[in-house]
Design a protein around this motif. Structure first.
Motif, mmCIF file in Angstrom:
data_model
loop_
_atom_site.group_PDB
_atom_site.id
_atom_site.type_symbol
_atom_site.label_atom_id
_atom_site.label_comp_id
_atom_site.label_asym_id
_atom_site.label_seq_id
_atom_site.Cartn_x
_atom_site.Cartn_y
_atom_site.Cartn_z
ATOM 1 N N MET A 195 -18.807 45.143 -44.232
ATOM 2 C CA MET A 195 -19.077 46.101 -45.298
ATOM 3 C C MET A 195 -20.583 46.274 -45.437
ATOM 4 S SD MET A 195 -18.121 45.695 -49.369
ATOM 5 C CE MET A 195 -16.371 45.489 -49.072
ATOM 6 N N GLY A 196 -21.020 47.503 -45.673
ATOM 7 C CA GLY A 196 -22.449 47.719 -45.854
ATOM 8 C C GLY A 196 -22.785 49.158 -46.173
ATOM 9 N N LYS A 197 -24.059 49.383 -46.462
ATOM 10 C CA LYS A 197 -24.537 50.729 -46.729
ATOM 11 C C LYS A 197 -24.490 51.547 -45.441
ATOM 12 C CE LYS A 197 -27.733 48.801 -50.155
ATOM 13 N NZ LYS A 197 -29.151 48.531 -50.496
ATOM 14 N N LYS A 198 -24.396 52.850 -45.581
ATOM 15 C CA LYS A 198 -24.195 53.711 -44.413
ATOM 16 C C LYS A 198 -25.351 53.622 -43.427
ATOM 17 C CE LYS A 198 -21.797 57.995 -43.494
ATOM 18 N NZ LYS A 198 -21.190 59.218 -44.082
ATOM 19 N N LEU A 251 -10.933 39.368 -44.711
ATOM 20 C CA LEU A 251 -12.229 38.694 -44.622
ATOM 21 C C LEU A 251 -13.165 39.304 -43.596
ATOM 22 C CD1 LEU A 251 -11.103 34.976 -44.971
ATOM 23 C CD2 LEU A 251 -12.457 36.264 -46.631
ATOM 24 N N SER A 252 -12.661 40.153 -42.726
ATOM 25 C CA SER A 252 -13.552 40.769 -41.740
ATOM 26 C C SER A 252 -14.612 41.643 -42.392
ATOM 27 C CB SER A 252 -12.756 41.578 -40.718
ATOM 28 O OG SER A 252 -12.111 42.676 -41.313
ATOM 29 N N VAL A 253 -14.417 42.076 -43.649
ATOM 30 C CA VAL A 253 -15.384 42.981 -44.278
ATOM 31 C C VAL A 253 -16.544 42.245 -44.938
ATOM 32 C CG1 VAL A 253 -13.558 44.660 -44.701
ATOM 33 C CG2 VAL A 253 -14.256 43.128 -46.565
ATOM 34 N N VAL A 282 -17.511 49.495 -42.798
ATOM 35 C CA VAL A 282 -16.754 50.021 -43.940
ATOM 36 C C VAL A 282 -17.686 50.137 -45.139
ATOM 37 C CG1 VAL A 282 -14.592 48.990 -43.126
ATOM 38 C CG2 VAL A 282 -15.991 47.745 -44.793
ATOM 39 N N ASP A 283 -17.330 51.052 -46.045
ATOM 40 C CA ASP A 283 -18.102 51.185 -47.278
ATOM 41 C C ASP A 283 -17.635 50.149 -48.289
ATOM 42 O OD1 ASP A 283 -15.744 52.140 -48.470
ATOM 43 O OD2 ASP A 283 -16.388 54.239 -48.465
ATOM 44 N N SER A 284 -18.170 50.192 -49.488
ATOM 45 C CA SER A 284 -17.873 49.149 -50.461
ATOM 46 C C SER A 284 -16.469 49.265 -51.038
ATOM 47 C CB SER A 284 -18.905 49.162 -51.596
ATOM 48 O OG SER A 284 -18.839 50.371 -52.331
ATOM 49 N N ASP A 285 -15.736 50.319 -50.683
ATOM 50 C CA ASP A 285 -14.313 50.429 -51.006
ATOM 51 C C ASP A 285 -13.448 50.078 -49.806
ATOM 52 O OD1 ASP A 285 -14.967 51.241 -53.556
ATOM 53 O OD2 ASP A 285 -14.695 53.378 -53.158
#
Length: 567
Positions: free
Chosen positions: A508-511, A535-537, A518-521
């Motif tokens: 997960m991270g900023k674009k 947990l991969s995110v 992935v985004d924060s959703d």
């Protein structure tokens, strides 16, 4: 040919996936949900009782995907077995039942990294409370070692958590010896600050182990369908939108709203890569058509690394498990009592995990620390961020060690927290049946290696050289030849292993983060109708045993999706 259609398809009936399915299926609008699980319905005598908390991971190959890492340079070139739960419940079937949130600063840093304040501790803590049904009553028998504030914990949630009703023999002696002139007692590891020594909450109740399946799939509503023994080999696309899945046996299903990958930190990136979502050059080299060039898929793989330290104990003042483990009659009697009314020795042996989360003194003077960027230096310096963990009441190591009659053993695991090493998961081929190449790159970062050395040294000194414990020790069974850097490094090469906390491989991270997937959703960048919820995110490795974080991710995304789709 028409295929069955659902509002949501969840690939993977594991820790996050079962919870997410439960929450979506019980939303007021009753959307239709399908779980597609690679394994079956787990059954067996060793899956529930606390005594067997360590057993399934090593004896139930039918519940394991059978993965192993590639040779690890810093671990003597060894390939490390990487157990992953296969069956409804996922790795919650096989884990060691430790239930820890981590540090509040993990989630504050998480929010900073992904640009979403809803991941900060204040909100995350409320979600943890919502998830759990925490039985604190056991602590009244040892309130000097554990005394959580009920206001900070949940009642009535789906995950049954407790503090052991009775501590295993030797626990108080050991913790009082450690804290006599050392680190303080932490009365609640899940307060947001884990630093200190104490008793870990565990994910079981009077009836035994809680898995995500026992918590979320028993009595499932009729709008929740489950396919078992159905590993998913491909995502189905219409343009750049994922509209369904295809299982190995040819079954297909479509999703009206979304497909959610919840297959874990190894199998979620594997399925993305097989489906053409990942680094374009890697995919093209395997003859896989590129749907979305997403360089971070399979990168940023992280994990906690640990080493077990063990000694034979004269008599059994520190633990009396060994005599029980070697007596078949006692085991049968205990089995009968457990089956009768969840009582007896199966509730007592292996029911307690005592632990410590501690800092390495003067870390800021280490050259490896000074070389970090300012953000990580500041994070690692926060008061509630430990650098290593030790945890006790483990199994005998090595498992084939023979002790003198009447003797016992003391086994402690020493873990590195906050790994900075970043490994990868890549495909061997375009064949879904081939196991992926898993490279956690253990200890490749110089600060990881330095802090792990220090953690092992300090764990050994705190326990095995503690005068109140050392007097009971007969001989070393597993540990470094000495506490020099050189001997600890040699010990790491032969003895260090994983505790199966893989994460971060679909980060997960900023674009603008080149490795963000992935985004924060948890929506996959550049692909419609697809999320990853497991947990991969994780953008960083949390300071805990990660099952609680897996549940948290499922809960957080369920809330977001219920609002987004007005469910």
């Amino acid at each position: 040919m028409a295929f069955p259609s659902y509002d949501f398809i969840i690939v993977g009936g594991g820790t996050s996936g079962c919870l997410l399915a439960h929450r979506l299926a019980h939303a007021p609008s009753r959307p239709s949900v399908l779980i597609v699980e690679a394994g079956g319905q787990p059954e067996g005598d060793t899956l529930r009782a606390p005594y067997y908390r360590y057993t399934p991971a090593s004896t139930r190959q039918d519940l394991d995907h059978g993965y192993a890492t590639v040779p690890q340079k810093e671990l003597g070139g060894r390939e490390i077995p990487f157990t992953r739960g296969k069956g409804l419940g996922g790795s919650s079937i096989l884990n060691f039942m430790v239930y820890l949130y981590g540090s509040k600063e993990d989630y504050n840093r998480w929010a900073e990294l992904v640009g979403d304040e809803s991941w900060k501790w204040a909100e995350v803590q409320e979600l943890f409370k919502k998830i759990e049904d925490f039985d604190i009553t056991g602590a009244k028998n040892y309130s000097h070692l554990a005394n959580p504030d009920p206001e900070n914990h949940g009642k009535g949630g789906t995950i049954k958590i407790c503090l052991p009703p009775v501590l295993e023999q030797g626990t108080e002696l050991i913790l009082e010896a450690i804290t006599k002139n050392g680190p303080p007692v932490n009365l609640d590891f899940n307060s947001g600050n884990p630093v200190g020594v104490g008793i870990s909450p565990v994910s079981y109740s009077k009836e035994g182990r809680t898995t995500s399946a026992t918590a979320h799939l028993v009595g499932a509503p009729d709008n929740l369908a489950i396919w078992i023994d159905a590993p998913v080999h491909q995502l189905i696309f219409e343009g750049d939108r994922v509209v369904g899945v295809e299982a190995a046996d040819g079954r297909k299903a479509t999703a009206g709203k979304e497909v959610i990958l919840s297959a874990g930190a190894l199998d979620s990136p594997k399925l993305l890569l097989l489906s053409g979502i990942g680094p374009a050059k890697e995919l093209e080299g395997l003859g896989i058509s590129v749907v979305k060039d997403l360089p971070g898929v399979g990168k940023h793989l992280q994990d906690h690394v640990l080493a077990f330290l063990c000694a034979e104990v004269k008599g059994n003042p520190l633990n009396n498990k060994y005599a029980f483990e070697k007596d078949a009659t006692l085991i049968l009697e205990a089995q009968a009592l457990w089956e009768k009314n969840y009582s007896g020795d199966f509730t007592r042996h292996n029911n307690t995990s005592w632990a410590g989360f501690l800092k390495v003194p003067d870390m800021e003077h280490l050259l490896e620390y000074k070389a970090l960027d300012e953000g990580w230096r500041e994070f690692l310096s926060r008061d509630a961020v430990p650098h290593y963990e030790f945890i006790g009441n483990n199994i005998l190591m090595p498992p084939d060690a023979q002790l003198d009659e009447g003797n016992g053993y003391l086994c402690v695991g020493s873990f590195l927290m906050n790994p900075l090493s970043e490994g990868s998961l890549t495909l061997r081929s375009a064949n879904p049946e081939d196991k992926p190449l898993i490279d956690p790159a253990y200890l490749n970062h110089p600060l990881d290696k330095r802090l792990f050395i220090e953690g092992i040294r300090q764990t050994w000194q705190m326990l095995f050289e503690n005068p109140d414990i050392k007097k009971h020790i007969k001989r070393k069974l597993r540990g470094p030849a000495s506490l020099s850097d050189e001997d600890i490094v040699e010990f790491i090469k032969t003895a260090a292993t994983t505790v199966w906390h893989a994460n971060g491989s679909v980060k997960m991270g900023k674009k603008d983060d080149p490795l963000a997937c992935v985004d924060s959703d948890c929506r996959v960048y550049g692909v419609e109708g697809l999320r990853v919820v497991d947990l991969s995110v994780c953008p960083l490795t949390t300071n805990n045993h990660t099952q609680a974080t897996a549940y948290l991710i499922g809960e957080k995304v369920a809330e977001k999706m219920i609002v987004e789709y007005e469910l």
